[in-house]
Design a protein around this motif. Structure first.
Motif: not given
Ligand SMILES: Nc1ncnc2c1ncn2[C@@H]1O[C@H](COP(=O)(O)OP(=O)(O)OP(=O)(O)O)[C@@H](O)[C@H]1O
Ligand SMILES: [Mg+2]
Length: 238
Positions: A177-178, A165, A195, A181, A203-204, A173-174, A200-201, A193
């Motif tokens: 992340v998608e 990222l 990061e 995923r 969240q995912a 970034i968003q 981001a981390i 991952w």
């Protein structure tokens, strides 16, 4: 359990990069690997991927030991990585860069089939228009996408992402992340991952492993990790 490391240590001359690191990655998970600069994250990837041999300790993939196997064999077993410092073959086209990876994995397949698959992958990472251009013409973000296409061309069951990222804005970034995923949800690829972009981390990831000075500080769900005083201290001390 898809990947397991037992008591992995790595010394570079006088530098103890990793000290008896035990960790595991569940099949189908997105597992984060975080820690301050120099914590040993990339070194751990290099050991798993066969680019470096551990000084001691063992690694297992799908229950079979892979410690010390050459990188191409580990790749054929289903582990691919992207590099923190991107290094495509600069004077080869993007298509050729992806083809090299695909041929390593499936030397028996006809060239035309491999090429079609490689073009398709370049499209999936948003580089369709660059397929026939030399990789050196890409900007850093595009090079990272090319890295991802090269990794995916080896059809991994485990994908090691090292700081993909960096250099992206909030919106990008968003989207990334998608995309990551989707690799797990649609292709069933397990992801480990590294990061520095914490949001981001957190969240995912299903689970986050925290390394600090070559040791595992904790491994827990993101919510526990962000409120762990030892983790906060490790970052504040950086
Ligand atoms: N090839 C090498 N030779 C000597 N020392 C090395 C080598 N690779 C890594 N190190 C050292 O090992 C330690 C761990 O480095 P590593 O690159 O694994 O950290 P990292 O967690 O990935 O850090 P960053 O977040 O900055 O990428 C550091 O002290 C680093 O200087
Ligand atoms: Mg690193």
């Amino acid at each position: 359990m898809l990947l397991e490391g037992r008591k992995i240590s790595k010394r570079f001359g006088g530098v103890q990069a990793l000290s008896e690191v035990d960790f595991h990655v569940e099949e189908g998970s997105i597992t984060g690997l975080i820690g301050p600069n120099g914590a040993g994250k990339t070194t751990l990837f290099s050991i798993v991927a066969g680019a470096l041999k551990p000084t001691s300790g063992r690694t297992f993939f799908e229950g079979r030991e892979i410690t010390g196997l050459p990188a191409d064999q580990i790749c054929r077993r289903g582990i691919a990585r992207t590099f923190q410092i991107v290094r495509p073959f600069a004077s080869m086209s993007c298509l050729e860069n992806v083809l090299v990876a695909a041929v390593n994995r499936h030397p028996e397949r006809p060239r035309a089939a491999l090429e079609a698959a490689a073009r398709d992958l370049l499209g999936q990472v948003g580089l369709a228009d660059f397929a026939d251009q030399e990789a050196r013409h890409l900007n850093v973000i595009q090079k990272k996408r090319l890295e991802l296409a090269r990794a995916l061309a080896t059809e991994p069951r485990l994908l090691l992402l090292d700081e993909v990222l960096g250099g992206l804005n909030t919106q990008e970034i968003q989207e990334a992340v998608e995309d990551i995923r989707a690799l797990r949800d649609r292709r069933g690829i397990t992801i480990l991952w590294i990061e520095h972009v914490m949001g981001a981390i957190m969240q995912a990831a299903d689970r986050v492993i925290v390394l600090d000075q070559g040791r595992v500080l904790t491994a827990a769900p993101p919510r526990e990790v962000v409120s762990d005083p030892r983790v906060i201290q490790a970052y504040l001390g950086e």
